[in-house]
Design a protein around this motif. Sequence first.
Motif, PDB file in Angstrom:
ATOM      1  N   ASN A   1       0.932  -1.231   0.087  1.00 15.91           N
ATOM      2  CA  ASN A   1      -0.084   0.111   0.034  1.00 15.91           C
ATOM      3  C   ASN A   1       0.869   1.268   0.090  1.00 15.91           C
ATOM      4  N   THR A   2       1.875   0.958   0.741  1.00 16.98           N
ATOM      5  CA  THR A   2       2.902   2.280   0.544  1.00 16.98           C
ATOM      6  C   THR A   2       3.441   2.525  -0.585  1.00 16.98           C
ATOM      7  N   LEU A   3       3.636   1.750  -1.317  1.00 17.19           N
ATOM      8  CA  LEU A   3       4.564   1.748  -2.573  1.00 17.19           C
ATOM      9  C   LEU A   3       3.213   2.347  -3.729  1.00 17.19           C
ATOM     10  N   ALA A   4       2.091   1.874  -3.393  1.00 17.81           N
ATOM     11  CA  ALA A   4       1.039   2.343  -4.314  1.00 17.81           C
ATOM     12  C   ALA A   4       0.757   3.750  -4.142  1.00 17.81           C
ATOM     13  N   LEU A   5       0.718   4.134  -2.779  1.00 21.99           N
ATOM     14  CA  LEU A   5       0.431   5.747  -2.645  1.00 21.99           C
ATOM     15  C   LEU A   5       1.609   6.442  -3.150  1.00 21.99           C
ATOM     16  N   ILE A   6       2.880   6.127  -2.974  1.00 26.05           N
ATOM     17  CA  ILE A   6       4.056   6.942  -3.342  1.00 26.05           C
ATOM     18  C   ILE A   6       4.021   6.894  -4.733  1.00 26.05           C
ATOM     19  N   THR A   7       3.772   5.729  -5.698  1.00 27.76           N
ATOM     20  CA  THR A   7       3.879   5.720  -7.161  1.00 27.76           C
ATOM     21  C   THR A   7       2.670   6.580  -7.633  1.00 27.76           C
ATOM     22  N   ALA A   8       1.502   6.496  -6.766  1.00 25.73           N
ATOM     23  CA  ALA A   8       0.531   7.399  -7.306  1.00 25.73           C
ATOM     24  C   ALA A   8       0.843   8.827  -7.037  1.00 25.73           C
ATOM     25  N   SER A   9       1.501   9.323  -6.206  1.00 25.36           N
ATOM     26  CA  SER A   9       1.979  10.569  -6.009  1.00 25.36           C
ATOM     27  C   SER A   9       2.941  11.235  -7.024  1.00 25.36           C
ATOM     28  N   ALA A  10       3.824  10.070  -7.551  1.00 28.40           N
ATOM     29  CA  ALA A  10       4.544  10.404  -8.530  1.00 28.40           C
ATOM     30  C   ALA A  10       4.052  10.473  -9.977  1.00 28.40           C
ATOM     31  N   LEU A  11       2.933   9.859 -10.203  1.00 27.65           N
ATOM     32  CA  LEU A  11       1.889   9.805 -11.235  1.00 27.65           C
ATOM     33  C   LEU A  11       1.505  11.260 -11.264  1.00 27.65           C
ATOM     34  N   VAL A  12       0.949  11.619 -10.168  1.00 29.54           N
ATOM     35  CA  VAL A  12       0.184  12.924 -10.185  1.00 29.54           C
ATOM     36  C   VAL A  12       1.180  14.164 -10.369  1.00 29.54           C
ATOM     37  N   VAL A  13       2.396  14.115  -9.939  1.00 27.32           N
ATOM     38  CA  VAL A  13       3.463  15.028 -10.347  1.00 27.32           C
ATOM     39  C   VAL A  13       3.737  14.993 -11.761  1.00 27.32           C
ATOM     40  N   GLN A  14       3.692  13.797 -12.318  1.00 26.65           N
ATOM     41  CA  GLN A  14       3.984  13.594 -13.975  1.00 26.65           C
ATOM     42  C   GLN A  14       2.357  14.291 -14.507  1.00 26.65           C
ATOM     43  N   ALA A  15       1.480  14.172 -14.225  1.00 24.92           N
ATOM     44  CA  ALA A  15       0.213  14.753 -14.562  1.00 24.92           C
ATOM     45  C   ALA A  15       0.206  16.202 -14.681  1.00 24.92           C
ATOM     46  N   ILE A  16       0.771  16.955 -13.610  1.00 23.37           N
ATOM     47  CA  ILE A  16       0.687  18.020 -13.473  1.00 23.37           C
ATOM     48  C   ILE A  16       1.657  18.797 -14.505  1.00 23.37           C
ATOM     49  N   VAL A  17       3.222  18.163 -14.587  1.00 19.34           N
ATOM     50  CA  VAL A  17       4.055  18.475 -15.578  1.00 19.34           C
ATOM     51  C   VAL A  17       3.423  18.551 -16.992  1.00 19.34           C
ATOM     52  N   ALA A  18       2.682  17.594 -17.312  1.00 23.05           N
ATOM     53  CA  ALA A  18       2.066  17.355 -18.627  1.00 23.05           C
ATOM     54  C   ALA A  18       1.097  18.446 -18.985  1.00 23.05           C
TER      55      ALA A  18
END
Lengths: 72, 189
Positions: B62-79
Motif C-alpha cells: 500500500n505504501t508503494l502504491a501511494l508513493i507511485t500514485a503521488s509520482a504519477l500526479v506530479v507527472q500529470a501536473i507537468v504534462a
Amino acid sequence: MLVVLTFLNVLLGTRGYAGSWVQLLTVLLIWAKGSLIIEFFMHLHTAPAFWRGMVHGWLAVVCAGIAGVAVW
Amino acid sequence: MLSIPSRSQPQLPGDLAVWVLILAELLVFGVFFLAYVAAFHGHVALFRAGQATLSIPAATFNTLALITASALVVQAIVALQAGHTRKAGWWFAGAAVLGLLFLLNKWLELHHHMQAGISLSTSLFYMFYLGLVFFHFMHVLAGVLILAWMSRRCFQPRPPGMNAAWSAGAYWHMVDLVWVVLFPLVYLL
C-alpha cells in the motif's frame, strides 16, 4: 528514494532489532520521507515560508512526539 | 526525485481554501498520532500483540502504491503545464487506479479482521488501529474520486486549470504524507 527509505523502514521493523536507537532511526526515516513529500511532491519549496513552515512544523511535532515516547 | 519546474515568486501551489483544509486535516491526524503514541507507552505489551496480527507485506504494498500514485500526479501536473492535456488525463487515471488498489487491499485487510471478530471494542490497540486506518481510508477514497474527476476533465474540450490540478495534487500528497507516518507508527514501531 522514497521506495528505498520505505524498505529500510520495513527492514528495521521486521528483523527483530530492539532498542531505542532502532525506534529513533525509524522516526528519522519517517521524517526524511515526509520531508521529501512536502518539498518535492507538495512542491512547498516554492511556497511562502508560512505554509512551508506549518507543514514541516506538523511533521516535526509528530516525529518529536513519537521519538519522545521511544526514548522515555 | 520527480519535481515540477519552479516558479520565480513564492506562491502557494493550489487554492488557499484547499491548503486550509489540508492543515486542518493534518492537525486532526497529528492529534490521533500523538494520542496513539501516548496509549502505546502505557500499554506496550497489548500494542505489540495487536501489531503482530497486522500484515506488513500488505501495508508495504500500500505504501508503494501511494508513493507511485503521488509520482504519477506530479507527472500529470507537468504534462498539464506543458499543454499535453490527454497525457495528463492518463497520468491522473493511473494514479486513481493505484489509489483504488490501495483501497481494495486495505478493504481486504479490514474484512479479514472483521471476519476474525475484531471490532473497535476488542482492545485499545484495535480502537486506535481501526479508527486511524478507516479515517485514512475515507481520505484515500475522496482522493481517488478527485483524481478520477481530474482525469475525466482532461479528456473534455475544456481541460482543468492549473489551480485545480495543483489543488488536487496537494490533497493527494497530504493523503500520502499521512500514510508515510501512519504505516511505520502502527505497523513497525
